[in-house]
Write an enzyme that holds these catalytic residues in place. Sequence first.
Site, short mmCIF file in Angstrom:
data_model
loop_
_atom_site.label_atom_id
_atom_site.label_comp_id
_atom_site.label_asym_id
_atom_site.label_seq_id
_atom_site.Cartn_x
_atom_site.Cartn_y
_atom_site.Cartn_z
N ASP A 1 0.88 -1.18 0.00
CA ASP A 1 0.00 0.00 0.00
C ASP A 1 0.92 1.23 0.00
O ASP A 1 0.89 2.04 0.90
CB ASP A 1 -0.96 0.00 1.20
CG ASP A 1 -0.24 0.01 2.55
OD1 ASP A 1 0.94 -0.42 2.61
OD2 ASP A 1 -0.84 0.46 3.55
N ASP B 1 6.82 1.38 2.74
CA ASP B 1 6.74 0.42 1.63
C ASP B 1 7.81 0.74 0.59
O ASP B 1 8.45 -0.16 0.05
CB ASP B 1 5.37 0.49 0.94
CG ASP B 1 4.22 0.20 1.85
OD1 ASP B 1 3.67 -0.91 1.80
OD2 ASP B 1 3.84 1.11 2.61
#
Length: 319
Positions: free
Chosen positions: A11, A16
Site C-alpha cells: 500500500d 513500503d
Amino acid sequence: MAKNKLLLDVDCGVDDAQALMMALAVPNVQVLGITCCHGNTEIDNVCKNVLRVLKLCQRSEIPVYRGAGTSLLGDQLTATHYHGKDGLGDVPDPNAPGLEHIQVEHAVNAMIRKATEHAGQVSLVATGPLTNVALAFKMDPTFPSKLRHLYIMGGNMESRGNAKICSEFNFVADPEAAYIVLNHFACPTYIATWEYCLRHALPWEFFKEWVNQGTEKAHFMKMITAHSEKFSKTKQSSKELYFEPGFVSCDSFAMAAAIDESVVTDYMQCGVSVELQGSLTRGMMVLDTLNLLKKQNRAFVMTKCDIEKFKQLMMSALK
C-alpha cells in the site's frame, strides 16, 4: 545460485518504498510483480508511488498491478498524517510515470497466476492491508499451498495499537481480510508485528547517515521522509506511539526477513487469529499461546532481530 523469487503486495507509503528499494538492491532477489492495495493512501496514489520508485531504481520492467481500493466490507482507512496525502510525503514529481503504465490484469488474478506459474518457489511479502491476499484465497483456495512462504507486516503481540486502541493499522484497515489469511493459509507464515518494529527502532543518527549517502536514491528518501520524520519526532506522537525515540521502517522488517532469514534471530511460534467483534479490540491480532484454538498451522511471530544485518540491508537500499 537460485534466485529468491518474491511477489510484493503493498500500500505504497514511505516505509513500503523503503522496503521495495531494499528488495531491488539485492542481486539474488527476483521481484516477479508488485500488486497494489488500499491503505496508507488511496489506490491510485499507491499505484503511482510504486511506479515512481521503480523508475528511480531503473526497474520499470517489473509489472505493477492495481488491486482492491477498499476493504472487503467497503471501508477505507488511510494514514495521511504520517505518509502525507499522496503517500510519499507530498513531494511532487512532475516526471513521475502515469497510471497508463499499470497492467490491465487485476492484482488478485496476477497474484494467483504467478503463484501457479512458480508453485512452491515464490514467497509473498504483504506490507499493507491483506485485502488482495484474502481475495486470492477466496478466488483460488489452493493459492496458499502454492506459496513457499508468506511474510506479513501487520498485527500486534501486546494489544498495542497505532490506528485504534488495540489494533495495528494494516490489520484494522481490513480485519476480515486479516482473519481470512491468518486462519486459512497453510504455508509457513512469518509476521513482523508493530511491537517487533518498535523494539528495533534505529537511532536518528543512523537515519541521518542513511539519507545523506549522496546518491540519487538517498536524496529521494530524504525528501519523501521529511514529513514522517517531523511527525515521529514530535513529542506527543512519540509519547503516544513509540517505546522510545527512533526511526521505524515497519515494512522493511518483513522485507528483510524475506530477503535473508538470518536477520530474524528469534520467533514465537503459535496459532494466531484476529478479533472481529470487540468494540475496543476489533482488528487486534490474537496470539493463542495456550493452544486453545488447536490450530494446525502456527505462525512464526518475529521477536528478535540482528540489527546490524538489518542496517546493512537498509544502507544498501540507497546506494
